[in-house]
Design a protein around this motif. Structure first.
Motif, PDB file in Angstrom:
ATOM      1  N   LYS A   1       0.845  -1.199   0.000  1.00  0.00           N
ATOM      2  CA  LYS A   1       0.000   0.000   0.000  1.00  0.00           C
ATOM      3  C   LYS A   1       0.880   1.247   0.000  1.00  0.00           C
TER       4      LYS A   1
ATOM      5  N   PRO B   1      -0.041   4.771   1.260  1.00  0.00           N
ATOM      6  CA  PRO B   1      -1.078   5.594   1.878  1.00  0.00           C
ATOM      7  C   PRO B   1      -1.077   7.047   1.431  1.00  0.00           C
TER       8      PRO B   1
ATOM      9  N   THR C   1      -2.991  10.022  -3.034  1.00  0.00           N
ATOM     10  CA  THR C   1      -4.348  10.521  -2.803  1.00  0.00           C
ATOM     11  C   THR C   1      -5.092  10.980  -4.047  1.00  0.00           C
TER      12      THR C   1
ATOM     13  N   LEU D   1      -6.338   3.223  -6.777  1.00  0.00           N
ATOM     14  CA  LEU D   1      -6.235   4.467  -6.016  1.00  0.00           C
ATOM     15  C   LEU D   1      -7.168   4.482  -4.811  1.00  0.00           C
TER      16      LEU D   1
ATOM     17  N   LYS E   1      -5.554   2.325  -2.267  1.00  0.00           N
ATOM     18  CA  LYS E   1      -4.125   2.646  -2.143  1.00  0.00           C
ATOM     19  C   LYS E   1      -3.234   1.433  -2.398  1.00  0.00           C
TER      20      LYS E   1
END
Length: 68
Positions: free
Chosen positions: A5, A7, A10, A35, A38
């Motif tokens: 992932k 994070p 965005t 997306l 993530k």
């Protein structure tokens, strides 16, 4: 295949930056990004260290990327 992932990813621009950074790593055959969750999946034979370095240079951190 390596899955992890990112994070800090965005937006679509972030996803494009991650895809470009990881795609430039030796041994990477394909980069798939979700997306919303993530999630990043890298197919090929890249080293985890090279993936981590590419993400760091692009300004992102990975959760769950294996330590070599």
């Amino acid at each position: 295949m390596v899955a992890f992932k990112v994070p800090g990813m965005t937006c679509g621009g972030c996803a494009a930056s991650v895809r470009r950074a990881l795609g430039a790593v030796a041994g990477v055959e394909d980069v798939q990004i979700d997306l919303d969750s993530k999630d990043v999946r890298v197919d090929g034979t890249p080293s985890a260290d090279a993936l981590r370095t590419a993400l760091d240079k692009a300004g992102f951190e990975a959760d769950g990327l294996p330590v070599a």
